[in-house]
Design an enzyme around this catalytic site. Structure first.
Site, PDB file in Angstrom:
ATOM      1  N   SER A 190       0.839  -1.199   0.000  1.00  0.00           N
ATOM      2  CA  SER A 190       0.000   0.000   0.000  1.00  0.00           C
ATOM      3  C   SER A 190       0.877   1.254   0.000  1.00  0.00           C
ATOM      4  CB  SER A 190      -0.953  -0.048   1.199  1.00  0.00           C
ATOM      5  OG  SER A 190      -1.988   0.891   1.071  1.00  0.00           O
TER       6      SER A 190
ATOM      7  N   ASP B 191      -9.751  -4.539  -4.996  1.00  0.00           N
ATOM      8  CA  ASP B 191      -9.167  -3.587  -4.046  1.00  0.00           C
ATOM      9  C   ASP B 191      -9.900  -2.263  -4.174  1.00  0.00           C
ATOM     10  OD1 ASP B 191      -7.616  -1.814  -2.567  1.00  0.00           O
ATOM     11  OD2 ASP B 191      -5.719  -2.734  -3.168  1.00  0.00           O
TER      12      ASP B 191
ATOM     13  N   HIS C  98      -7.912  -5.432  -0.428  1.00  0.00           N
ATOM     14  CA  HIS C  98      -6.681  -4.637  -0.364  1.00  0.00           C
ATOM     15  C   HIS C  98      -5.499  -5.373   0.263  1.00  0.00           C
ATOM     16  CE1 HIS C  98      -4.066  -1.241  -0.270  1.00  0.00           C
ATOM     17  NE2 HIS C  98      -4.078  -1.128   1.050  1.00  0.00           N
TER      18      HIS C  98
END
Length: 270
Positions: A107, A214, A244
């Site tokens: 991320s 996601d 995610h």
């Protein structure tokens, strides 16, 4: 789980906490880079898999995150965070001279890792980007339209199809559950632009792994970023239905099998 120990160092903006999962005579060093609002303690399972695969694993809590110092989730310049990660790599190399290094970022950590690959390319054996914030991330320009970003908490259900992941996240006192800081959003915008205009990763073996569903860091926006920086050795893995946090997904074993197989390939050719 693999045993770990902690130490601290003074980074670019203050005190940083680092966790190390030890292994004598490792085949490689894995540097884990966590995402926004979380902390390295959420990667215990990933680290354990990597240790059993032959890695000594290191990861820090970024400034403003977890057990590190600083105002919560305040990052004024992500180049500083990249520099802090490099300090962790330098310690790892000092403890294990001559051992190959793999950086794994998720991320926001994927964004940091991508920039790391641009800045420290020559010293790396491989790069893994999991659901990276790279390319176009619509939430940044959207929230920057506000003088004070609104408090819109992450829906824990968007993390994983495993509901226990969201429940643990929501109850974690080291996870930030408040609004973005405006300065941090501005720093995101600057770093996304810097990565896009800096150039490719060259011959650095890179694995891009992303959940197809996601909703936090949508696949199409990240693909724009990957296309801008990909070099000559890109492996892509898109997981149908995954959300995610692919390292915490219902198919996390498949994901980590893909990561370790990719690392094996890079070590063979190193």
């Amino acid at each position: 789980m693999a045993e770990s120990r902690e130490h601290t160092f003074i980074g670019t903006k203050g005190l940083n906490k680092v966790r190390e999962w030890r292994l004598d005579r490792p085949r490689y060093l894995a540097i884990l880079v966590h995402g926004y609002g979380e902390h390295i303690g959420r990667y215990e399972y990933v680290a354990d898999r990597l240790v059993h695969h032959g890695a000594a694993v290191y990861g820090l809590d970024h400034i403003g995150h977890g057990r590190s110092g600083g105002d919560r989730v305040l990052v004024e310049d992500f180049e500083d965070v990249v520099t802090d990660v490099h300090s962790v790599e330098e310690r790892a190399r000092a403890e294990h001279p001559g051992v190959p290094v793999v950086v794994i970022g998720h991320s926001m950590g994927g964004m940091i890792a991508a920039r790391y690959g641009q800045r420290y390319n020559a010293g790396l054996t491989a790069l893994v980007l999991s659901g990276p914030v790279i390319g176009e991330w619509a939430i940044v320009p959207e929230l920057l339209t506000y003088e004070e970003p609104p408090d819109t908490p992450i829906d824990p259900a968007t993390l994983s199809r495993d509901p226990s992941v969201g429940a643990v996240y929501a109850a974690d006192p080291l996870v930030w559950h408040g609004p973005f800081k405006r300065a941090t959003l501005e720093a995101f915008a600057v770093m996304l632009g810097t990565i896009a205009k800096t150039g490719t990763l060259g011959a650095l073996p890179t694995l891009w792994a992303h959940g197809e569903d996601d909703q936090l860091v949508p696949l199409p926006g990240s693909r724009v970023g990957i296309e801008a920086i990909k070099g000559t050795d890109l492996t892509e893995r898109i997981y149908p239905g995954a959300r995610h946090e692919i390292f915490n997904e219902t198919n996390k074993e498949e994901v980590l099998d893909d990561v370790t197989a990719f690392i094996d390939r890079t070590l063979t050719h190193n």
